[in-house]
Scaffold this active site. Sequence first.
Site, PDB file in Angstrom:
ATOM      1  CG  LEU A  29      45.071  36.956  40.967  1.00 30.71           C
ATOM      2  CD1 LEU A  29      46.231  36.888  39.992  1.00 30.71           C
ATOM      3  CD2 LEU A  29      45.034  38.292  41.682  1.00 30.71           C
ATOM      4  CB  CYS A  30      39.556  39.007  38.215  1.00 31.65           C
ATOM      5  SG  CYS A  30      38.137  39.231  37.144  1.00 31.65           S
ATOM      6  N   PRO A  31      38.778  35.802  37.483  1.00 31.49           N
ATOM      7  CG  PRO A  31      37.428  34.409  36.102  1.00 31.49           C
ATOM      8  CD  PRO A  31      38.879  34.865  36.341  1.00 31.49           C
ATOM      9  CG  ASP A  80      41.297  40.603  41.956  1.00 36.91           C
ATOM     10  OD1 ASP A  80      41.825  41.707  41.698  1.00 36.91           O
ATOM     11  OD2 ASP A  80      40.848  39.855  41.070  1.00 36.91           O
ATOM     12  CG  ASP A 103      34.880  41.304  38.859  1.00 33.44           C
ATOM     13  OD1 ASP A 103      34.673  42.104  37.921  1.00 33.44           O
ATOM     14  OD2 ASP A 103      35.907  40.600  38.945  1.00 33.44           O
TER      15      ASP A 103
END
Length: 79
Positions: free
Chosen positions: A17-19, A44, A50
Amino acid sequence: MADAPTHDHVLDAKGLLCPMPIVKLAKFMKTVEPAQVVLLEATDPGAVPDVAAWSKNTRNPVIHQDQIDKVMRFWIQKA
């Protein structure tokens, strides 16, 4: 759909998951020679904006992008 370009390395960020996909990408790109292409695979949905922002900020271009099922794939060339 256009043919995907060739790549020199694959970076598997599926399930992260981010980041984390961008964190792993930034670290990995430091080990890559200029002009080489990294295929980043991520699941994600946040990876889409991103990667675009990271590419713009670092000037490492995304030369191709696609999606197969839930896996987003980005071909990023080291500047």
